[in-house]
Design an enzyme around this catalytic site. Sequence first.
Site, PDB file in Angstrom:
ATOM      1  N   ARG A  48       0.661  -1.162  -0.127  1.00 45.85           N
ATOM      2  CA  ARG A  48      -0.013  -0.013  -0.107  1.00 45.85           C
ATOM      3  C   ARG A  48       0.723   1.213  -0.158  1.00 45.85           C
ATOM      4  O   ARG A  48       0.357   2.342  -0.585  1.00 45.85           O
ATOM      5  CB  ARG A  48      -0.790   0.176   1.155  1.00 45.85           C
ATOM      6  N   HIS A 177       6.405 -22.285   6.996  1.00 39.78           N
ATOM      7  CA  HIS A 177       8.161 -22.135   6.782  1.00 39.78           C
ATOM      8  C   HIS A 177       8.761 -23.110   7.543  1.00 39.78           C
ATOM      9  O   HIS A 177      10.069 -23.295   7.278  1.00 39.78           O
ATOM     10  CB  HIS A 177       8.570 -20.710   7.255  1.00 39.78           C
ATOM     11  N   LYS A 181      13.111 -25.294   6.579  1.00 39.98           N
ATOM     12  CA  LYS A 181      14.190 -25.380   7.545  1.00 39.98           C
ATOM     13  C   LYS A 181      15.262 -26.466   7.200  1.00 39.98           C
ATOM     14  O   LYS A 181      14.659 -27.848   6.815  1.00 39.98           O
ATOM     15  CB  LYS A 181      13.831 -25.773   9.043  1.00 39.98           C
ATOM     16  N   GLU A 215       9.183 -22.244  22.516  1.00 40.61           N
ATOM     17  CA  GLU A 215       9.778 -20.791  22.424  1.00 40.61           C
ATOM     18  C   GLU A 215       9.900 -19.933  23.640  1.00 40.61           C
ATOM     19  O   GLU A 215       9.087 -20.228  24.565  1.00 40.61           O
ATOM     20  CB  GLU A 215       8.746 -20.019  21.688  1.00 40.61           C
ATOM     21  N   ASP A 234      -2.003 -21.225  15.899  1.00 45.52           N
ATOM     22  CA  ASP A 234      -0.573 -20.627  15.455  1.00 45.52           C
ATOM     23  C   ASP A 234       0.507 -21.781  15.157  1.00 45.52           C
ATOM     24  O   ASP A 234       1.375 -21.508  14.072  1.00 45.52           O
ATOM     25  CB  ASP A 234      -0.317 -19.760  16.603  1.00 45.52           C
ATOM     26  N   HIS A 239       2.721 -26.309  11.859  1.00 40.94           N
ATOM     27  CA  HIS A 239       4.209 -26.728  12.118  1.00 40.94           C
ATOM     28  C   HIS A 239       4.263 -27.997  12.731  1.00 40.94           C
ATOM     29  O   HIS A 239       4.916 -28.914  12.244  1.00 40.94           O
ATOM     30  CB  HIS A 239       4.977 -25.755  12.989  1.00 40.94           C
TER      31      HIS A 239
END
Length: 489
Positions: A48, A177, A181, A215, A234, A239
């Site tokens: 944008r 993603h 890895k 994490e 999430d 994952h």
Amino acid sequence: MSRTEAASLLVLLGATGDLSQRMLLPSLYSLEAEGLLPPQLRILGSARSPLDREGFLRLVTESIGERIPENERDDGVLHALLARTEYLGASVDEAPTMAALASRIAQLRRGEVLCHLSTSPRFYGAACAALAEHGAVGPGMRVMLEKPIGHDLASATEINDAVAAVFDEDSIYRVDHYLGKEGVQNLIALRFGNALFEPLWSARHIEQVQITVAETVGVEGRGDYYDGSGALRDMLQNHLLQLLCLVAMEPPARFDPSAVRNEKIKVLRSLRPIDRGNAAADSVIGQYTAGASGGVAVPGYVEELGRPSRTETFVALRAHVDNWRWSGVPFYLRTGKRLPLRSTEIFIQFRKVPYSIFGGAAGADMQHNGLLITLQPEERIGLTLMSKTPGLDRQGLRLSKVALDLDFHQEFNHARRRISYERLYLDAIEGNGTLFVRRDETEAAWQWVDALAAGWRDAGMLPRPYPAGTWGPAAAVSLIDRSRHAWRE
Ligand code: BG6
């Protein structure tokens, strides 16, 4: 197999966003540095912001300066990357800007086009429709989509339908993603490049599997997104379930998009539902309260968020893959924010020897063999074996546990740690979808996750508090202790 020609144009929508600056632009730099970008490739950034080309190139330069270590930076490489890059401001809801974008795409393309939507998923359908309407979509165009594809099966189906109205499934590259890895690809190499493990890789020899993605960070200013999502949507929906698929799948006939994804979907469809009947027995949810992370006091989730919330920042569960290979083997999955360590690992515990020939004291020492595949923060593979304890003992042999440990970083001469998007961009530019997620996988994962979320709701389960810097609520320990197992810590 959907290998096609290398792309001649990469269109990056959301080019000024956080993901772009932290991961995508630095990955393109690394591919440039290694000579892996096709010579003809042009890069067209769009977002944008009404930036001009110079403004965008400045942003690219800054993002590379921040992310690429100084000793890997090279002016020549940067110039080569900038020389192929340009920018055009556009907004999905402003038709003239999308028309201008479409016409620039038409001018720049010399063959295949990869269009990466790094925007909020709610714009995916509209962005694809606008590009199609203005004539930018046709054969030879593929689209790369970021997660989350929806927040449940219904919303995922809606997004997938909207994208499918414009693109064939073979031209849609859904990013997880984790699949980019090195460690995750190494898991595939370990399983299917070695004859050693396959004969042992089943319920007959494996007692339990643990997949942990821990994490140390909290929600880091992403509270608004995260609060509508939680650890289940999430992290686990994508994952962890992808890791589970790679551990549990049958050997694919080839390392290609159809063969690999056909095997992964079978795993997802074999997952035993955890729903209202067993949610309370087979899963635990938690939310961090104030505590410490890396020796520093940190606030709790609701303080960070600034409002009360029942969103889980931790989930642990016992899953089962109901098929011949895995019948009866628990797969314990666990992920959370503000845990004591950053660590992604897969632990395979083998069954004990059926009978100890050593008797007496040594027999009592007999333990399980374990295979530990660490994906983060380092890549390692460790195998625990029973060995004779050195020395003499009247009672005969004494055994103790020893570990074989392979550190890939050392083994491969401290190879540079890559950003997962380097692999993903390379594959998407080359037209190889093996490490991307197919529609049926995403939807099967959502179906399973929806049943679990509904189970929590129906069972009235609320997240249990755990202090930041701990391994989640104590109930997560009892969850697996009931099957006489313990988390590897
Ligand atoms: C993302 C999640 O998909 O993965 C984040 O949205 C999470 O909440 C991140 O922090 C973890 O990725 P990595 O590569 O740091 O393990």
